[in-house]
Design a protein around this motif. Sequence first.
Motif, PDB file in Angstrom:
ATOM      1  N   HIS A  29       5.962  -2.320  -5.869  1.00 44.99           N
ATOM      2  CA  HIS A  29       5.709  -1.180  -6.893  1.00 44.99           C
ATOM      3  C   HIS A  29       5.965  -0.128  -5.968  1.00 44.99           C
ATOM      4  CE1 HIS A  29       5.089  -3.940 -10.253  1.00 44.99           C
ATOM      5  NE2 HIS A  29       4.485  -4.788  -9.425  1.00 44.99           N
ATOM      6  N   ALA A  30       6.186   1.198  -7.242  1.00 43.47           N
ATOM      7  CA  ALA A  30       5.641   2.165  -6.365  1.00 43.47           C
ATOM      8  C   ALA A  30       4.392   2.991  -6.739  1.00 43.47           C
ATOM      9  CB  ALA A  30       6.652   3.310  -7.312  1.00 43.47           C
ATOM     10  N   TRP A  31       3.626   3.870  -6.172  1.00 42.70           N
ATOM     11  CA  TRP A  31       2.189   4.105  -6.101  1.00 42.70           C
ATOM     12  C   TRP A  31       2.083   4.990  -5.343  1.00 42.70           C
ATOM     13  CZ3 TRP A  31      -1.060   3.960  -1.681  1.00 42.70           C
ATOM     14  CH2 TRP A  31      -2.464   3.602  -1.762  1.00 42.70           C
ATOM     15  N   TRP A  32       1.532   6.282  -5.655  1.00 44.95           N
ATOM     16  CA  TRP A  32       0.518   6.917  -5.690  1.00 44.95           C
ATOM     17  C   TRP A  32      -0.760   7.425  -5.103  1.00 44.95           C
ATOM     18  CZ3 TRP A  32       3.755  11.312  -4.766  1.00 44.95           C
ATOM     19  CH2 TRP A  32       5.528  11.376  -5.740  1.00 44.95           C
ATOM     20  N   PRO A  33      -0.400   7.496  -3.399  1.00 44.79           N
ATOM     21  CA  PRO A  33      -1.995   7.592  -2.668  1.00 44.79           C
ATOM     22  C   PRO A  33      -3.202   8.351  -3.340  1.00 44.79           C
ATOM     23  CG  PRO A  33      -0.284   7.610  -0.554  1.00 44.79           C
ATOM     24  CD  PRO A  33       0.327   7.841  -2.503  1.00 44.79           C
ATOM     25  N   GLY A  34      -4.417   7.128  -3.701  1.00 47.69           N
ATOM     26  CA  GLY A  34      -5.327   8.601  -4.339  1.00 47.69           C
ATOM     27  C   GLY A  34      -5.309   8.069  -5.529  1.00 47.69           C
ATOM     28  N   THR A  35      -4.302   7.479  -5.882  1.00 49.20           N
ATOM     29  CA  THR A  35      -4.693   6.732  -7.988  1.00 49.20           C
ATOM     30  C   THR A  35      -4.738   5.248  -7.704  1.00 49.20           C
ATOM     31  OG1 THR A  35      -2.170   6.212  -7.607  1.00 49.20           O
ATOM     32  CG2 THR A  35      -3.131   8.346  -8.602  1.00 49.20           C
ATOM     33  N   ASN A  36      -5.180   4.549  -8.647  1.00 48.09           N
ATOM     34  CA  ASN A  36      -5.510   3.562  -8.553  1.00 48.09           C
ATOM     35  C   ASN A  36      -4.713   2.864  -9.556  1.00 48.09           C
ATOM     36  OD1 ASN A  36      -6.696   3.813 -10.963  1.00 48.09           O
ATOM     37  ND2 ASN A  36      -8.740   3.652  -9.858  1.00 48.09           N
ATOM     38  N   GLN A  37      -4.010   2.677  -9.393  1.00 48.24           N
ATOM     39  CA  GLN A  37      -2.562   2.334 -10.230  1.00 48.24           C
ATOM     40  C   GLN A  37      -0.886   2.564 -10.124  1.00 48.24           C
ATOM     41  OE1 GLN A  37      -3.281   2.922 -14.851  1.00 48.24           O
ATOM     42  NE2 GLN A  37      -1.932   4.556 -14.743  1.00 48.24           N
ATOM     43  N   THR A  38      -0.087   1.726 -10.434  1.00 51.96           N
ATOM     44  CA  THR A  38       1.116   1.670 -10.006  1.00 51.96           C
ATOM     45  C   THR A  38       1.877   2.957 -11.059  1.00 51.96           C
ATOM     46  OG1 THR A  38       1.461  -0.172 -10.887  1.00 51.96           O
ATOM     47  CG2 THR A  38       1.024  -0.713  -8.850  1.00 51.96           C
ATOM     48  N   LEU A  39       3.382   3.212 -10.952  1.00 47.30           N
ATOM     49  CA  LEU A  39       3.042   3.944 -11.670  1.00 47.30           C
ATOM     50  C   LEU A  39       3.610   3.311 -13.072  1.00 47.30           C
ATOM     51  CD1 LEU A  39       3.823   6.113  -9.658  1.00 47.30           C
ATOM     52  CD2 LEU A  39       6.361   6.270 -10.157  1.00 47.30           C
ATOM     53  N   CYS A  40       4.055   2.237 -12.782  1.00 46.16           N
ATOM     54  CA  CYS A  40       4.648   1.352 -14.157  1.00 46.16           C
ATOM     55  C   CYS A  40       3.376   0.897 -14.673  1.00 46.16           C
ATOM     56  CB  CYS A  40       4.477  -0.155 -13.949  1.00 46.16           C
ATOM     57  SG  CYS A  40       4.185  -1.551 -13.053  1.00 46.16           S
ATOM     58  N   GLY A  41       1.925   1.354 -14.821  1.00 41.10           N
ATOM     59  CA  GLY A  41       0.830   0.960 -15.070  1.00 41.10           C
ATOM     60  C   GLY A  41      -0.533  -0.275 -15.064  1.00 41.10           C
ATOM     61  N   LEU A  42       0.179  -0.870 -13.746  1.00 36.97           N
ATOM     62  CA  LEU A  42      -0.707  -1.973 -13.184  1.00 36.97           C
ATOM     63  C   LEU A  42      -1.657  -1.420 -12.221  1.00 36.97           C
ATOM     64  CD1 LEU A  42       2.184  -4.559 -11.509  1.00 36.97           C
ATOM     65  CD2 LEU A  42       0.414  -4.774 -13.522  1.00 36.97           C
ATOM     66  N   ALA A  43      -2.287  -2.353 -12.608  1.00 36.72           N
ATOM     67  CA  ALA A  43      -4.334  -1.955 -12.064  1.00 36.72           C
ATOM     68  C   ALA A  43      -3.509  -2.786 -10.474  1.00 36.72           C
ATOM     69  CB  ALA A  43      -5.712  -2.039 -12.226  1.00 36.72           C
ATOM     70  N   LEU A  44      -3.629  -1.466  -9.811  1.00 44.97           N
ATOM     71  CA  LEU A  44      -4.440  -2.269  -8.534  1.00 44.97           C
ATOM     72  C   LEU A  44      -4.896  -3.454  -7.959  1.00 44.97           C
ATOM     73  CD1 LEU A  44      -3.343   0.787  -6.096  1.00 44.97           C
ATOM     74  CD2 LEU A  44      -2.024  -1.369  -6.838  1.00 44.97           C
ATOM     75  N   SER A  45      -6.176  -2.720  -8.108  1.00 42.67           N
ATOM     76  CA  SER A  45      -7.650  -4.076  -8.494  1.00 42.67           C
ATOM     77  C   SER A  45      -7.086  -5.152  -8.925  1.00 42.67           C
ATOM     78  CB  SER A  45      -9.301  -3.488  -8.308  1.00 42.67           C
ATOM     79  OG  SER A  45      -8.841  -3.046  -9.708  1.00 42.67           O
ATOM     80  N   ARG A  46      -7.085  -5.268 -10.262  1.00 42.50           N
ATOM     81  CA  ARG A  46      -6.582  -5.904 -11.000  1.00 42.50           C
ATOM     82  C   ARG A  46      -5.486  -7.014 -10.685  1.00 42.50           C
ATOM     83  NH1 ARG A  46      -6.965  -3.977 -16.960  1.00 42.50           N
ATOM     84  NH2 ARG A  46      -8.733  -2.917 -15.889  1.00 42.50           N
ATOM     85  N   SER A  47      -4.167  -6.818  -9.771  1.00 41.36           N
ATOM     86  CA  SER A  47      -2.861  -6.918 -10.068  1.00 41.36           C
ATOM     87  C   SER A  47      -3.000  -7.601  -8.841  1.00 41.36           C
ATOM     88  CB  SER A  47      -2.079  -5.983 -10.188  1.00 41.36           C
ATOM     89  OG  SER A  47      -1.638  -5.881 -11.639  1.00 41.36           O
ATOM     90  N   GLN A  48      -4.079  -7.237  -7.330  1.00 38.43           N
ATOM     91  CA  GLN A  48      -4.042  -7.996  -6.423  1.00 38.43           C
ATOM     92  C   GLN A  48      -3.486  -6.914  -5.601  1.00 38.43           C
ATOM     93  OE1 GLN A  48      -5.266 -12.225  -5.994  1.00 38.43           O
ATOM     94  NE2 GLN A  48      -7.390 -11.232  -6.837  1.00 38.43           N
ATOM     95  N   LEU A  49      -2.992  -6.439  -5.724  1.00 35.58           N
ATOM     96  CA  LEU A  49      -1.628  -5.139  -5.501  1.00 35.58           C
ATOM     97  C   LEU A  49      -2.447  -4.800  -3.882  1.00 35.58           C
ATOM     98  CD1 LEU A  49      -0.053  -3.751  -7.522  1.00 35.58           C
ATOM     99  CD2 LEU A  49       0.825  -5.623  -6.336  1.00 35.58           C
ATOM    100  N   ARG A  50      -1.416  -4.626  -2.750  1.00 31.79           N
ATOM    101  CA  ARG A  50      -1.976  -4.372  -1.286  1.00 31.79           C
ATOM    102  C   ARG A  50      -1.222  -2.752  -2.092  1.00 31.79           C
ATOM    103  NH1 ARG A  50      -3.083  -9.395   1.795  1.00 31.79           N
ATOM    104  NH2 ARG A  50      -2.588 -10.655   0.252  1.00 31.79           N
TER     105      ARG A  50
END
Length: 100
Positions: A29-50
């Motif tokens: 997924h695309a992600w802006w550093p400094g935020t905690n979710q992807t551009l499509c709105g997934l929460a990084l922690s909840r989705s276990q994304l690195r």
Amino acid sequence: MPARGEPSVAASGEWVDDTGVRMPAGEVHAWWPGTNQTLCGLALSRSQLRRFHHVSWPETFPESGGAAEEVRQVCRRCQGATGRSSRGWSRGWTRTSPRP
Ligand SMILES: [Zn+2]
């Protein structure tokens, strides 16, 4: 949000290249550093994304070579959000796990 060229990457998996650099694998997924979710709105922690702040989003595209080697699926909603859904994506590449 500071104006930057490209977002970074968040992925469901990772691998380490010859030089010891973590690279994204699996679903990206695309992600802006400094935020905690992807551009499509997934929460990084909840989705276990690195997070891969050192990998820019276009590097995960097959046509770029670079970091795309272990990428299996690129999020279409993130593609849409970044306006990067054009070249190289009309060949059905986004189907899950094209090889075993
Ligand atoms: Zn996404």
